[in-house]
Design an enzyme around this catalytic site. Structure first.
Site, PDB file in Angstrom:
ATOM      1  CG  HIS A 218     -10.257   3.693   9.955  1.00 43.45           C
ATOM      2  ND1 HIS A 218     -11.178   3.462   8.957  1.00 43.45           N
ATOM      3  CD2 HIS A 218     -10.972   3.729  11.114  1.00 43.45           C
ATOM      4  CE1 HIS A 218     -12.388   3.359   9.493  1.00 43.45           C
ATOM      5  NE2 HIS A 218     -12.290   3.525  10.790  1.00 43.45           N
TER       6      HIS A 218
ATOM      7  N   GLY B  64     -17.820   9.482  -0.463  1.00 43.21           N
ATOM      8  CA  GLY B  64     -17.171   8.228  -0.819  1.00 43.21           C
ATOM      9  C   GLY B  64     -16.972   7.229   0.301  1.00 43.21           C
TER      10      GLY B  64
ATOM     11  NE  ARG C 104      -2.929  -1.475  -0.634  1.00 42.89           N
ATOM     12  CZ  ARG C 104      -2.695  -2.696  -1.104  1.00 42.89           C
ATOM     13  NH1 ARG C 104      -2.557  -3.731  -0.299  1.00 42.89           N
ATOM     14  NH2 ARG C 104      -2.583  -2.895  -2.399  1.00 42.89           N
TER      15      ARG C 104
ATOM     16  CG  ASP D 216      -5.217   8.282   0.840  1.00 43.77           C
ATOM     17  OD1 ASP D 216      -5.323   9.460   1.224  1.00 43.77           O
ATOM     18  OD2 ASP D 216      -6.166   7.671   0.295  1.00 43.77           O
TER      19      ASP D 216
HETATM   20  P1  OAD Z   1     -15.915   1.279   1.027  1.00 43.90           P
HETATM   21  O1  OAD Z   1     -15.105   0.529   0.020  1.00 43.90           O
HETATM   22  O2  OAD Z   1     -16.746   0.485   1.968  1.00 43.90           O
HETATM   23  O3  OAD Z   1     -16.876   2.311   0.298  1.00 43.90           O
HETATM   24  C1  OAD Z   1     -16.418   3.136  -0.736  1.00 43.90           C
HETATM   25  C2  OAD Z   1     -17.511   4.055  -1.180  1.00 43.90           C
HETATM   26  O4  OAD Z   1     -16.956   4.911  -2.174  1.00 43.90           O
HETATM   27  C3  OAD Z   1     -18.726   3.360  -1.817  1.00 43.90           C
HETATM   28  O5  OAD Z   1     -19.932   3.900  -1.291  1.00 43.90           O
HETATM   29  C4  OAD Z   1     -18.571   3.698  -3.303  1.00 43.90           C
HETATM   30  O6  OAD Z   1     -19.831   3.818  -3.986  1.00 43.90           O
HETATM   31  C5  OAD Z   1     -17.885   5.039  -3.239  1.00 43.90           C
HETATM   32  N1  OAD Z   1     -17.142   5.430  -4.457  1.00 43.90           N
HETATM   33  C6  OAD Z   1     -16.601   4.650  -5.417  1.00 43.90           C
HETATM   34  N2  OAD Z   1     -16.017   5.393  -6.380  1.00 43.90           N
HETATM   35  C7  OAD Z   1     -16.186   6.690  -6.011  1.00 43.90           C
HETATM   36  C8  OAD Z   1     -15.806   7.968  -6.570  1.00 43.90           C
HETATM   37  N3  OAD Z   1     -15.132   8.037  -7.705  1.00 43.90           N
HETATM   38  N4  OAD Z   1     -16.145   9.084  -5.898  1.00 43.90           N
HETATM   39  C9  OAD Z   1     -16.847   9.029  -4.737  1.00 43.90           C
HETATM   40  N5  OAD Z   1     -17.228   7.872  -4.168  1.00 43.90           N
HETATM   41  C10 OAD Z   1     -16.905   6.722  -4.796  1.00 43.90           C
HETATM   42  O7  OAD Z   1     -14.873   2.222   1.816  1.00 43.90           O
HETATM   43  P2  OAD Z   1     -15.028   2.975   3.224  1.00 43.90           P
HETATM   44  O8  OAD Z   1     -16.448   3.304   3.492  1.00 43.90           O
HETATM   45  O9  OAD Z   1     -14.037   4.068   3.219  1.00 43.90           O
HETATM   46  O10 OAD Z   1     -10.770   0.423   7.293  1.00 43.90           O
HETATM   47  O11 OAD Z   1     -14.551   1.854   4.212  1.00 43.90           O
HETATM   48  C11 OAD Z   1     -14.439   2.136   5.572  1.00 43.90           C
HETATM   49  C12 OAD Z   1     -13.296   1.365   6.201  1.00 43.90           C
HETATM   50  O12 OAD Z   1     -13.430  -0.020   5.909  1.00 43.90           O
HETATM   51  C13 OAD Z   1     -11.935   1.716   5.651  1.00 43.90           C
HETATM   52  O13 OAD Z   1     -11.375   2.843   6.288  1.00 43.90           O
HETATM   53  C14 OAD Z   1     -11.115   0.487   5.905  1.00 43.90           C
HETATM   54  C15 OAD Z   1     -12.143  -0.545   5.513  1.00 43.90           C
HETATM   55  O14 OAD Z   1     -12.021  -1.769   6.063  1.00 43.90           O
HETATM   56  C16 OAD Z   1      -9.613  -0.188   7.676  1.00 43.90           C
HETATM   57  O15 OAD Z   1      -8.833  -0.686   6.899  1.00 43.90           O
HETATM   58  C17 OAD Z   1      -9.400  -0.189   9.133  1.00 43.90           C
END
Ligand code: OAD
Length: 232
Positions: A104, A175, A56, A89
């Site tokens: 996180h 996002g 990463r 990041d």
């Molecule tokens: P997710 O992968 O669960 O969700 C990503 C979101 O981004 C989804 O709702 C997508 O629809 C949206 N998305 C995709 N492309 C996009 C774009 N171009 N612009 C805007 N949105 C877009 O990720 P998180 O909700 O961030 O934790 O996940 C939360 C946590 O779960 C992370 O911090 C990580 C993970 O496990 C750890 O690693 C501790």
């Protein structure tokens, strides 16, 4: 100036080329989350976990903030902006955001395996130190581990994040699938009088029962629209 609090997730960095977690083909499809993002996985196979975060970090050297990050930073001209990010990041910082709360953890930092949240042991890596090896030790003699909050671990920055959420005049979510707590619960701390916006190309279910202005677009386009709504 009004307080603008922005909660971001993996979708914020998607247009920079960093995979999200839960979209099809996302990181948790490619790597079993229980192996690479839990204390149990780390105890069972520390090398696998250290290598996962080394990869990463290596990717971080090749990516840049996208237009969405830039607009988030630009809004500091008009608002008192606090970014609360679930991302590990550093793209908000690279784009120029000055107050970024990492819920996180941060890829660019490492810490002690024994006391991960003790500030004494948290260390910022220079880019040439991005590859951590087995046998690299923290100041307390334990293996250096990524400064990442894994599933099942406490989220020390949530208290600070809640304090900012409680003072929001405008709360913007970008996002995130809002699957992971306590981050997903931050909206509950936002005052009723605040206006709430959400930018995501997919529909994200929100359980709070409050009015949310949804901008169903990607981060860059969505931020353009958000800026237009707020500033005309
Ligand atoms: P997710 O992968 O669960 O969700 C990503 C979101 O981004 C989804 O709702 C997508 O629809 C949206 N998305 C995709 N492309 C996009 C774009 N171009 N612009 C805007 N949105 C877009 O990720 P998180 O909700 O961030 O934790 O996940 C939360 C946590 O779960 C992370 O911090 C990580 C993970 O496990 C750890 O690693 C501790």
């Amino acid at each position: 100036m009004k307080n603008l609090v922005i909660l971001t997730g993996a979708g914020m960095s998607a247009e920079s080329g960093i995979s999200t977690f839960r979209d099809a083909g996302g990181l948790w499809d490619q790597y079993p989350v229980e192996q690479v993002a839990t204390p149990e996985g780390y105890a069972a196979n520390p090398k696998l976990v250290i290598d996962f975060y080394n990869a990463r970090r290596k990717q971080l050297l090749t990516v840049k903030p996208n237009h969405g990050h830039e607009l988030v930073a630009e809004l500091e001209k008009y608002f008192n902006v606090t970014v609360i990010t679930q991302n590990v990041d550093n793209l908000h910082e690279c784009a120029g955001s000055s107050r970024v709360i990492h819920l996180h953890g941060e890829l660019t930092k490492v810490t002690s395996s024994r006391q991960p949240n003790n500030p004494k042991y948290i260390k910022e890596l220079k880019p040439e130190e991005f590859e951590v090896k087995m046998g690299d030790l923290a100041a307390d003699g334990s293996q250096l581990r990524p400064f990442i909050v894994w599933f099942g671990e406490s989220v020390p920055m949530i208290e600070t994040a809640m304090e900012y959420a409680e003072k929001a005049d405008i709360f913007l979510i970008i996002g995130t699938s809002l699957n992971v707590y306590p981050a997903a619960g931050l909206l509950n701390y936002v005052p009723r009088a605040a206006s709430v916006y959400l930018i995501d190309p997919k529909q994200v279910p929100i359980a709070s029962g409050r009015e949310v202005h949804v901008i169903q677009k990607g981060a860059s386009e969505g931020m353009e629209e958000f800026k237009k709504i707020l500033l005309g």
